[in-house]
Design a protein around this motif. Structure first.
Motif, PDB file in Angstrom:
ATOM      1  N   ILE A  20     -16.970   7.446   2.198  1.00  0.00           N
ATOM      2  CA  ILE A  20     -16.432   6.081   2.347  1.00  0.00           C
ATOM      3  C   ILE A  20     -14.936   6.069   2.053  1.00  0.00           C
ATOM      4  CG2 ILE A  20     -16.586   3.695   1.530  1.00  0.00           C
ATOM      5  CD1 ILE A  20     -19.515   4.279   0.757  1.00  0.00           C
ATOM      6  N   VAL A  21     -14.546   6.794   0.995  1.00  0.00           N
ATOM      7  CA  VAL A  21     -13.123   6.843   0.636  1.00  0.00           C
ATOM      8  C   VAL A  21     -12.308   7.429   1.791  1.00  0.00           C
ATOM      9  CG1 VAL A  21     -11.444   7.977  -0.884  1.00  0.00           C
ATOM     10  CG2 VAL A  21     -13.439   6.844  -1.860  1.00  0.00           C
ATOM     11  N   LYS A  35     -10.684   4.389  -5.295  1.00  0.00           N
ATOM     12  CA  LYS A  35     -10.091   4.897  -4.044  1.00  0.00           C
ATOM     13  C   LYS A  35      -9.600   6.329  -4.197  1.00  0.00           C
ATOM     14  CE  LYS A  35      -7.556   0.896  -3.165  1.00  0.00           C
ATOM     15  NZ  LYS A  35      -8.276  -0.350  -3.205  1.00  0.00           N
ATOM     16  N   GLY A  88     -12.835   6.933   4.779  1.00  0.00           N
ATOM     17  CA  GLY A  88     -12.641   5.790   5.689  1.00  0.00           C
ATOM     18  C   GLY A  88     -11.522   4.874   5.212  1.00  0.00           C
ATOM     19  N   VAL A  89     -11.472   4.656   3.894  1.00  0.00           N
ATOM     20  CA  VAL A  89     -10.398   3.816   3.332  1.00  0.00           C
ATOM     21  C   VAL A  89      -9.049   4.475   3.599  1.00  0.00           C
ATOM     22  CG1 VAL A  89      -9.405   2.901   1.193  1.00  0.00           C
ATOM     23  CG2 VAL A  89     -11.887   2.842   1.523  1.00  0.00           C
ATOM     24  N   ALA A  96     -17.478  -1.394   1.739  1.00  0.00           N
ATOM     25  CA  ALA A  96     -18.562  -0.415   1.566  1.00  0.00           C
ATOM     26  C   ALA A  96     -18.392   0.359   0.257  1.00  0.00           C
ATOM     27  CB  ALA A  96     -18.574   0.545   2.751  1.00  0.00           C
ATOM     28  N   LEU A  97     -17.146   0.635  -0.099  1.00  0.00           N
ATOM     29  CA  LEU A  97     -16.872   1.358  -1.351  1.00  0.00           C
ATOM     30  C   LEU A  97     -17.321   0.528  -2.554  1.00  0.00           C
ATOM     31  CD1 LEU A  97     -15.482   3.911  -2.543  1.00  0.00           C
ATOM     32  CD2 LEU A  97     -13.345   2.602  -2.592  1.00  0.00           C
ATOM     33  N   HIS A 157     -13.798  -2.954   6.160  1.00  0.00           N
ATOM     34  CA  HIS A 157     -15.189  -2.513   6.021  1.00  0.00           C
ATOM     35  C   HIS A 157     -15.334  -1.356   5.032  1.00  0.00           C
ATOM     36  CE1 HIS A 157     -13.408  -0.008   9.172  1.00  0.00           C
ATOM     37  NE2 HIS A 157     -14.242   0.935   8.771  1.00  0.00           N
ATOM     38  N   ALA A 158     -14.368  -0.440   5.043  1.00  0.00           N
ATOM     39  CA  ALA A 158     -14.489   0.730   4.165  1.00  0.00           C
ATOM     40  C   ALA A 158     -14.307   0.315   2.706  1.00  0.00           C
ATOM     41  CB  ALA A 158     -13.456   1.784   4.554  1.00  0.00           C
ATOM     42  N   GLU A 159     -13.345  -0.586   2.455  1.00  0.00           N
ATOM     43  CA  GLU A 159     -13.146  -1.085   1.086  1.00  0.00           C
ATOM     44  C   GLU A 159     -14.409  -1.812   0.611  1.00  0.00           C
ATOM     45  OE1 GLU A 159     -10.462  -1.059  -1.019  1.00  0.00           O
ATOM     46  OE2 GLU A 159      -8.704  -0.574   0.204  1.00  0.00           O
ATOM     47  N   HIS A 194      -5.622  -9.158   2.174  1.00  0.00           N
ATOM     48  CA  HIS A 194      -4.541  -8.177   2.247  1.00  0.00           C
ATOM     49  C   HIS A 194      -4.743  -7.078   1.218  1.00  0.00           C
ATOM     50  CE1 HIS A 194      -0.574  -6.442   2.272  1.00  0.00           C
ATOM     51  NE2 HIS A 194      -0.410  -6.771   1.014  1.00  0.00           N
ATOM     52  N   TYR A 209     -20.382   1.736  -5.123  1.00  0.00           N
ATOM     53  CA  TYR A 209     -20.254   1.918  -6.574  1.00  0.00           C
ATOM     54  C   TYR A 209     -21.235   1.029  -7.337  1.00  0.00           C
ATOM     55  CZ  TYR A 209     -16.597   5.339  -7.233  1.00  0.00           C
ATOM     56  OH  TYR A 209     -15.912   6.527  -7.294  1.00  0.00           O
ATOM     57  N   LEU A 236      -8.029   4.321   7.226  1.00  0.00           N
ATOM     58  CA  LEU A 236      -7.596   2.982   7.632  1.00  0.00           C
ATOM     59  C   LEU A 236      -6.165   2.698   7.189  1.00  0.00           C
ATOM     60  CD1 LEU A 236      -9.009   0.492   8.945  1.00  0.00           C
ATOM     61  CD2 LEU A 236      -9.317  -0.372   6.629  1.00  0.00           C
ATOM     62  N   GLU A 237      -5.834   3.161   6.011  1.00  0.00           N
ATOM     63  CA  GLU A 237      -4.546   2.788   5.429  1.00  0.00           C
ATOM     64  C   GLU A 237      -3.424   3.763   5.782  1.00  0.00           C
ATOM     65  OE1 GLU A 237      -4.137   0.022   4.175  1.00  0.00           O
ATOM     66  OE2 GLU A 237      -6.027  -0.662   3.323  1.00  0.00           O
ATOM     67  N   LYS A 277      -0.315   3.179   8.146  1.00  0.00           N
ATOM     68  CA  LYS A 277       0.718   2.229   7.701  1.00  0.00           C
ATOM     69  C   LYS A 277       1.863   2.942   7.018  1.00  0.00           C
ATOM     70  CE  LYS A 277      -2.291  -1.670   6.760  1.00  0.00           C
ATOM     71  NZ  LYS A 277      -2.914  -2.408   5.686  1.00  0.00           N
ATOM     72  N   PHE A 300       0.856  -1.182   0.000  1.00  0.00           N
ATOM     73  CA  PHE A 300       0.000   0.000   0.000  1.00  0.00           C
ATOM     74  C   PHE A 300       0.892   1.232   0.000  1.00  0.00           C
ATOM     75  CE2 PHE A 300      -3.320   2.865   1.140  1.00  0.00           C
ATOM     76  CZ  PHE A 300      -4.435   2.262   0.586  1.00  0.00           C
ATOM     77  N   TYR A 332     -12.156  -5.712   9.104  1.00  0.00           N
ATOM     78  CA  TYR A 332     -11.051  -4.756   8.991  1.00  0.00           C
ATOM     79  C   TYR A 332     -11.175  -3.933   7.705  1.00  0.00           C
ATOM     80  CZ  TYR A 332      -6.356  -2.939   8.448  1.00  0.00           C
ATOM     81  OH  TYR A 332      -5.287  -2.093   8.263  1.00  0.00           O
TER      82      TYR A 332
END
Lengths: 201, 424
Positions: A189-190, A158, A192-193, B363-364, B359-361, B335, B368, A196-197, A200, A117, B357
């Motif tokens: 929502i993005v 994303k 949130g993605v 939900a996305l 959840h956002a991916e 992953h 869409y 989350l990432e 890292k 990522f 973990y």
């Protein structure tokens, strides 16, 4: 209402990580903004020219898939570059690598077992996703009007700002003109993605 | 005596882990044992009178292994096996720890193990199996395997190492190419589906395209000739037709059944009893979370595990009724969630709760696809609480669709700590 044509090179074969979803993302965002689009699968220069495409997409494929595709269309990376002299285009992962090589620049050392990522700079904004190489400094760059990214999969899902930059260019409107209830929901929502990432990185 | 200390430390680790996390923690004790006694795996797997059978490939390993083990056990053999999904090296060490005495002796006449493709390729360098059953190659875990061609290479190593025979899937061109490109495999036999049965698969069997010339499909020794809902008609390698009931709906379970039947026939040879095999499969419960229906708070709930594009697609294609309420949980095992976007979600009508973990991916993806979502709850325990608090649906069942990590956490949260506690 504008109707756009998205051409996709070997759409069935070059979709190893769900890359073709990038076109679905563009289509949905266009639909939500009141425009329509069609996808033209192409597997030769003649089909590309016939499609009268506004936008060209090149995905990522397995070693065997590339071998088969390039046997059928040996100049596809060069033709992709030629197309992107005048119109916008997107190539991801191994697709980006081949286009970069066709431009004369050194391609990255692709290692699909790297699924890392990353968060990088692109066009004065940030872009994030999964990349298959650690041998390039920045995952995304422009060559002509093409965006080349070593991020694979649904990159535009994303990165809605990049998706809207492509669409606003195609429609010759401001990205703000693409905002609506659906895109606002996606933005939430993005966020949130990204949240989350981000730690890292 | 050589492994006594290692076994003792491993068992103490297991007790400690289970005190902290009831129902969990098979991985750490196995890891500890593998570090303390790395040679134990090869010596154990070489110790069975009837040898070692490896079941490997991208998908279907758990169900095929469970079926083959049940049939062979029904014939009176004592079988050493591994729990579902514990199919990497530390999982085998955990299974040894579970079954061995203090001197590291594991009772059993034969070992039948499901093995991850890469781990199997590594293990056969130390222990040669008597039989290898190779199921398929999917575009799965590309962050690990890089390219389906490399999976074929790993599987070829497994097939080449088998001393008595290899059992292969005739309906996956990858397997045909794997054999064609191998240095040779002993006593190959084939299982598969008839063309008519294959035609019934809405999205095929999900095997990876090879982009190579089509090889001629070999004649199969064990063949599924008819599949309707749970009913499966099979022609065995003796030519005898049999009729059985699958534990789950879906063509992929029919493939698993013929793979298991062909494996059992090869292993048991003249001792194989067709009616006993059929009775065994008819009574066999599903592997947990593969279409398993369980009571939760007095309500029937269906659990569906999705591990890769093919299993997600096949499970969605085989939803016989519209689930009343859906919990969609994608955990840390995914992953890189990119592959979720390769699945046709037309059969996923809605999701009441999205969690895990990723959840956002998740939900996305659903947003869409304009699939209605009730709520997105990051914490799985809170999500489960919210989901099971929903009033019983008027139509259909509460259905939990989850990836492996979310499955393990969900089962633990619901108190389903015994992987064998699954009923039809």
């Amino acid at each position: 209402m504008t109707a756009l044509v998205f051409a996709s090179i070997f759409a069935d074969s070059l979709n190893l990580n769900g890359d073709q979803a990038n076109l679905f993302v563009l289509q949905q965002r266009l639909k939500w903004a009141g425009h329509s689009s069609t996808i033209a699968p192409v597997s030769s220069l003649a089909e590309l020219e016939q499609s009268k495409a506004d936008f060209l997409f090149l995905g990522h494929g397995s070693i065997a898939a590339w071998k088969a595709c390039e046997a059928q269309w040996p100049s596809l990376a060069k033709d992709f570059l030629t197309f992107s002299n005048s119109r916008s285009a997107l190539a991801v992962s191994s697709g980006a690598d081949r286009v970069l090589a066709a431009s004369g620049a050194q391609p990255a050392v692709l290692d699909a077992s790297v699924s890392e990522f990353c968060l990088d700079d692109f066009d004065s904004q940030k872009i994030l996703g999964y990349k298959n190489t650690s041998s390039i400094a920045n995952s995304t760059l422009r060559v002509e009007r093409a965006i080349l990214t070593w991020l694979h999969g649904p990159v535009l899902a994303k990165n809605p700002a990049v998706a809207d930059a492509i669409l606003s260019d195609l429609l010759s409107i401001s990205p703000k003109g693409l905002a609506n209830e659906n895109t606002r929901k996606i933005d939430e929502i993005v966020a949130g993605v990204w949240h989350l990432e981000m730690p890292k990185k | 005596m050589r492994y006594l200390l290692a076994i003792l430390i491993g068992r103490l680790t297991r007790v400690a882990v289970r005190l902290v996390r009831p129902g969990g923690g098979s991985a750490l004790p196995g890891l500890v044992l593998s570090r303390l006694a790395p040679g134990l795996l090869a010596s154990t797997l070489s110790s069975f009178e009837h040898g070692l059978v490896i079941v490997t490939g991208s998908a279907g390993k758990s169900t095929t292994t469970k079926m083959a083990v049940a049939i062979v056990r029904a014939h009176g053999l004592n079988v050493f096996t591994n729990p579902s999904t514990a199919n990497i090296e530390q999982g085998f060490f955990s299974a040894i720890l579970e079954r061995s005495n203090l001197l590291a002796k594991v009772p059993g006449d034969i070992a039948i193990l499901e093995m991850d493709e890469a781990h199997a390729a590594a293990i056969v360098k130390r222990v040669r199996p008597s039989f290898a059953t190779i199921l398929n190659v999917l575009e799965d875990q590309l962050d690990r395997f890089e390219d389906p061609a490399f999976v074929r290479r790993d599987l070829a190593l497994v097939g080449e190492s088998a001393t008595d025979g290899v059992i292969l899937n005739a309906d996956d061109q990858n397997i045909l190419w794997m054999l064609a490109e191998s240095s040779g495999m002993r006593n190959v036999s084939w299982f598969g589906l008839t063309e008519t049965v294959l035609a019934g698969a809405r999205s095929g069997l999900g095997t990876a395209p090879t982009y190579l010339p089509q090889l001629v499909r070999p004649e199969t020794q064990t063949t599924a000739i008819a599949v309707h809902e749970l009913d499966l008609g099979v022609i065995l390698n003796s030519g005898e037709p049999v009729q059985l009931t699958l534990p789950n709906r879906g063509l992929h379970f029919a493939v698993d059944a013929v793979a298991a039947l062909e494996t059992a026939q090869r292993v048991l040879a003249a001792d194989f009893d067709a009616s006993l095999a059929v009775k065994t499969l008819n009574d066999l419960p599903p592997v947990f979370a593969r279409g398993e229906v369980k009571q939760v708070n007095g309500e029937e709930v269906e659990f569906i595990l999705v591990q890769n594009p093919a299993s997600f697609q096949l499970n969605l294609d085989n939803l016989t009724t519209k689930p009343g309420q859906i919990l969609f949980a994608i955990g840390t095992d995914v992953h890189d969630p990119s592959w979720l976007w390769t699945v046709d979600l037309a059969n996923l009508s809605h999701a009441d709760v999205v969690t895990g973990y990723n959840h956002a991916e998740a939900a996305l993806l659903l947003a869409y696809h304009e699939i209605p979502v009730g709520s997105v709850i990051a914490d799985l325990d809170e999500a489960l609480e919210a989901f099971f608090a929903l009033p019983e649906p008027k139509n259909g069942l509460k259905t939990v669709i989850f990836s492996a990590d979310s499955m393990r956490r969900t089962r633990r949260a619901l108190g389903f700590i015994d992987p064998e506690d699954v009923t039809r």
